[in-house]
Design a protein around this motif. Structure first.
Motif, mmCIF file in Angstrom:
data_model
loop_
_atom_site.group_PDB
_atom_site.id
_atom_site.type_symbol
_atom_site.label_atom_id
_atom_site.label_comp_id
_atom_site.label_asym_id
_atom_site.label_seq_id
_atom_site.Cartn_x
_atom_site.Cartn_y
_atom_site.Cartn_z
ATOM 1 N N LEU A 110 11.190 26.095 -40.816
ATOM 2 C CA LEU A 110 9.892 26.773 -40.886
ATOM 3 C C LEU A 110 10.067 28.285 -41.036
ATOM 4 O O LEU A 110 9.330 28.922 -41.792
ATOM 5 C CB LEU A 110 9.057 26.450 -39.651
ATOM 6 C CG LEU A 110 8.610 24.991 -39.513
ATOM 7 C CD1 LEU A 110 8.017 24.743 -38.144
ATOM 8 C CD2 LEU A 110 7.648 24.613 -40.612
ATOM 9 N N VAL A 111 11.037 28.854 -40.336
ATOM 10 C CA VAL A 111 11.300 30.293 -40.447
ATOM 11 C C VAL A 111 11.762 30.632 -41.867
ATOM 12 O O VAL A 111 11.302 31.613 -42.463
ATOM 13 C CB VAL A 111 12.334 30.750 -39.393
ATOM 14 C CG1 VAL A 111 12.844 32.159 -39.685
ATOM 15 C CG2 VAL A 111 11.729 30.680 -38.002
ATOM 16 N N ASN A 143 11.133 28.944 -44.630
ATOM 17 C CA ASN A 143 9.983 28.756 -45.509
ATOM 18 C C ASN A 143 9.026 29.943 -45.427
ATOM 19 O O ASN A 143 8.634 30.522 -46.450
ATOM 20 C CB ASN A 143 9.260 27.466 -45.127
ATOM 21 C CG ASN A 143 8.016 27.226 -45.954
ATOM 22 O OD1 ASN A 143 8.090 27.007 -47.148
ATOM 23 N ND2 ASN A 143 6.867 27.273 -45.308
ATOM 24 N N SER A 144 8.652 30.317 -44.212
ATOM 25 C CA SER A 144 7.694 31.409 -44.040
ATOM 26 C C SER A 144 8.277 32.742 -44.486
ATOM 27 O O SER A 144 7.570 33.561 -45.085
ATOM 28 C CB SER A 144 7.254 31.483 -42.574
ATOM 29 O OG SER A 144 6.566 30.309 -42.228
ATOM 30 N N SER A 145 9.546 32.963 -44.204
ATOM 31 C CA SER A 145 10.191 34.224 -44.598
ATOM 32 C C SER A 145 10.216 34.384 -46.113
ATOM 33 O O SER A 145 9.943 35.469 -46.638
ATOM 34 C CB SER A 145 11.617 34.283 -44.059
ATOM 35 O OG SER A 145 11.624 34.231 -42.664
ATOM 36 N N GLY A 153 8.235 32.919 -48.317
ATOM 37 C CA GLY A 153 6.862 33.119 -48.778
ATOM 38 C C GLY A 153 6.374 34.530 -48.511
ATOM 39 O O GLY A 153 5.776 35.175 -49.383
ATOM 40 N N LEU A 154 6.644 35.043 -47.325
ATOM 41 C CA LEU A 154 6.234 36.402 -46.975
ATOM 42 C C LEU A 154 6.930 37.430 -47.856
ATOM 43 O O LEU A 154 6.291 38.372 -48.346
ATOM 44 C CB LEU A 154 6.516 36.679 -45.496
ATOM 45 C CG LEU A 154 6.110 38.057 -44.984
ATOM 46 C CD1 LEU A 154 4.606 38.273 -45.155
ATOM 47 C CD2 LEU A 154 6.509 38.214 -43.527
ATOM 48 N N GLY A 201 -2.150 31.446 -40.227
ATOM 49 C CA GLY A 201 -0.698 31.299 -40.268
ATOM 50 C C GLY A 201 -0.205 30.217 -39.322
ATOM 51 O O GLY A 201 0.683 29.428 -39.662
ATOM 52 N N GLY A 230 -1.272 26.910 -40.852
ATOM 53 C CA GLY A 230 -0.423 26.609 -42.003
ATOM 54 C C GLY A 230 0.966 26.163 -41.582
ATOM 55 O O GLY A 230 1.523 25.209 -42.139
ATOM 56 N N SER A 231 1.535 26.832 -40.577
ATOM 57 C CA SER A 231 2.853 26.433 -40.069
ATOM 58 C C SER A 231 2.798 25.049 -39.442
ATOM 59 O O SER A 231 3.723 24.240 -39.598
ATOM 60 C CB SER A 231 3.368 27.452 -39.051
ATOM 61 O OG SER A 231 3.654 28.674 -39.696
ATOM 62 N N VAL A 241 2.798 22.520 -42.292
ATOM 63 C CA VAL A 241 4.136 22.370 -42.875
ATOM 64 C C VAL A 241 5.039 21.595 -41.918
ATOM 65 O O VAL A 241 5.776 20.695 -42.330
ATOM 66 C CB VAL A 241 4.733 23.749 -43.242
ATOM 67 C CG1 VAL A 241 6.172 23.623 -43.686
ATOM 68 C CG2 VAL A 241 3.899 24.412 -44.335
#
Length: 149
Positions: A38-39, A41-43, A45-46, A77, A80-81, A84
């Protein structure tokens, strides 16, 4: 953007979501916890969105984004997390088809309820046929998922 392009965009996003989840399951299999996935993925995307914002709007875009933050801004956020996370777990435990069937059916039911509760007359006229279609989708999701749970 016309309606056909919008539908094509949504279809492409649906396919992309399946590919994304398959890749994220693969990452999860090589790390100690799904949180790492997840980190990552989010990183990514950010970083991509931040780069696009800087290229399109410069530092004024970043300033505007920071100024738009509100206490409740964290919720999208987090939700969304959660989505996912649930997708990764679903793909691992019950497979892609069952995960997608349950996610789509639950999203459709929630969307119909939101549209039915809106004050906007165009959305408020959710027909009985819409609810019948949603019910059939729920039955289909159950039939797909039943052998996997």
């Amino acid at each position: 953007m016309n309606s056909y392009l919008t539908i094509a965009l949504l279809a492409a996003a649906g396919v992309a979501l399946v590919v994304q989840n398959l890749l994220m399951v693969r990452i999860t299999e090589s790390v100690s916890t799904v949180v790492i996935t997840l980190v990552i993925n989010s990183s990514m995307g950010l970083a991509l969105l931040f780069t696009v914002l800087l290229l399109r709007n410069g530092l004024s875009g970043v300033t505007e984004a920071v100024g738009a933050l509100r206490p409740w801004s964290i919720l999208p956020g987090v939700l969304g997390s959660f989505f996912v996370f649930a997708g990764i777990i679903g793909y691992q435990k019950v497979g892609a088809a069952a995960t997608i069937a349950v996610l789509v059916a639950s999203q459709l039911i929630a969307g119909l309820l939101v549209d039915a509760c809106k004050a906007d007359a165009a959305y408020a006229r959710t027909s009985a046929l819409s609810f019948l279609g949603a019910g059939l989708l729920v039955v289909g999701a159950f039939l797909i998922a039943r052998g996997r749970v």
